[in-house]
Write a protein that holds these residues in place. Sequence first.
Motif, PDB file in Angstrom:
ATOM      1  N   LYS A  97      16.984  28.713  17.016  1.00  0.00           N
ATOM      2  CA  LYS A  97      16.638  29.769  15.581  1.00  0.00           C
ATOM      3  C   LYS A  97      15.278  30.386  15.683  1.00  0.00           C
ATOM      4  N   GLY A  98      15.320  31.871  15.433  1.00  0.00           N
ATOM      5  CA  GLY A  98      13.878  32.574  15.554  1.00  0.00           C
ATOM      6  C   GLY A  98      13.868  33.545  16.830  1.00  0.00           C
ATOM      7  N   LYS A  99      13.041  34.276  16.844  1.00  0.00           N
ATOM      8  CA  LYS A  99      12.982  35.317  17.247  1.00  0.00           C
ATOM      9  C   LYS A  99      12.520  35.244  18.745  1.00  0.00           C
ATOM     10  N   SER A 100      13.281  36.213  19.720  1.00  0.00           N
ATOM     11  CA  SER A 100      12.314  35.482  21.020  1.00  0.00           C
ATOM     12  C   SER A 100      10.963  36.716  20.787  1.00  0.00           C
ATOM     13  N   LEU A 101      10.291  36.490  21.719  1.00  0.00           N
ATOM     14  CA  LEU A 101       9.158  36.686  22.552  1.00  0.00           C
ATOM     15  C   LEU A 101       9.734  38.780  23.231  1.00  0.00           C
ATOM     16  N   LEU A 102      10.835  38.317  23.564  1.00  0.00           N
ATOM     17  CA  LEU A 102      11.356  39.364  24.700  1.00  0.00           C
ATOM     18  C   LEU A 102      11.778  39.915  24.047  1.00  0.00           C
ATOM     19  N   SER A 103      12.186  39.786  22.839  1.00  0.00           N
ATOM     20  CA  SER A 103      12.752  41.422  22.163  1.00  0.00           C
ATOM     21  C   SER A 103      11.391  42.615  20.362  1.00  0.00           C
ATOM     22  N   TYR A 104      10.677  41.828  20.677  1.00  0.00           N
ATOM     23  CA  TYR A 104       9.344  42.266  20.076  1.00  0.00           C
ATOM     24  C   TYR A 104       9.128  43.927  20.305  1.00  0.00           C
ATOM     25  N   ARG A 105       8.903  45.358  19.562  1.00  0.00           N
ATOM     26  CA  ARG A 105       9.246  46.131  20.582  1.00  0.00           C
ATOM     27  C   ARG A 105       8.124  46.481  21.767  1.00  0.00           C
ATOM     28  N   TYR A 106       7.374  45.650  21.553  1.00  0.00           N
ATOM     29  CA  TYR A 106       6.317  46.411  22.519  1.00  0.00           C
ATOM     30  C   TYR A 106       6.011  45.569  24.490  1.00  0.00           C
ATOM     31  N   ALA A 107       6.932  44.326  23.800  1.00  0.00           N
ATOM     32  CA  ALA A 107       7.205  43.584  24.694  1.00  0.00           C
ATOM     33  C   ALA A 107       7.628  44.196  26.558  1.00  0.00           C
ATOM     34  N   PRO A 108       8.081  44.931  26.772  1.00  0.00           N
ATOM     35  CA  PRO A 108       8.395  45.373  28.186  1.00  0.00           C
ATOM     36  C   PRO A 108       6.724  45.936  28.402  1.00  0.00           C
ATOM     37  N   LEU A 109       6.175  46.655  27.265  1.00  0.00           N
ATOM     38  CA  LEU A 109       4.241  47.072  28.159  1.00  0.00           C
ATOM     39  C   LEU A 109       3.762  45.749  28.188  1.00  0.00           C
ATOM     40  N   ILE A 110       3.931  44.859  27.779  1.00  0.00           N
ATOM     41  CA  ILE A 110       3.324  43.672  27.424  1.00  0.00           C
ATOM     42  C   ILE A 110       3.170  42.732  28.480  1.00  0.00           C
ATOM     43  N   VAL A 111       4.727  43.156  29.519  1.00  0.00           N
ATOM     44  CA  VAL A 111       5.345  42.139  30.294  1.00  0.00           C
ATOM     45  C   VAL A 111       4.842  42.824  31.269  1.00  0.00           C
ATOM     46  N   LEU A 112       4.673  44.459  31.437  1.00  0.00           N
ATOM     47  CA  LEU A 112       4.709  44.972  32.464  1.00  0.00           C
ATOM     48  C   LEU A 112       3.145  45.307  32.664  1.00  0.00           C
TER      49      LEU A 112
END
Length: 134
Positions: A97-112
């Motif tokens: 249960k919970g929310k994936s770290l990769l599903s947050y709005r700014y996750a793609p920018l943070i990963v980049l």
Amino acid sequence: MQCLVAIKRAYLLGILGVLLLVAILLYFSFNPEQGLLFPKCPFNQYLGIYCSGCGTQRAIHDLLHFRFVEAMSHNFLLLPAFLAIIHHFLVKWKVIKGKSLLSYRYAPLIVLAIVLIFMLLRNLPIAPFTHLAP
């Protein structure tokens, strides 16, 4: 109609599963350092710099043989990336249960940003950053 979609989805998942199994067997059986089977990094080959993915093939081979320290020495970013992806799919498939770290709005920018900073740091010729090079 829904039955046909379900069959197509199952067929696609089956094909992806077979391809993943073949890739795992290849990386388990053949060491990327000792063969011509695996491609070389074009960034390193033509520009002489280490990209964020340099060493990933060797790290995957080491991970499949449970050599975690060697895998981290080839590409420090690979193990955290695998863990984040596994966590994402476990949440998506409702195993946890919970929310994936990769599903947050700014996750793609943070990963980049993480990938680009890692690429910059591993090319610096000063300690301790020289340890990030594969």
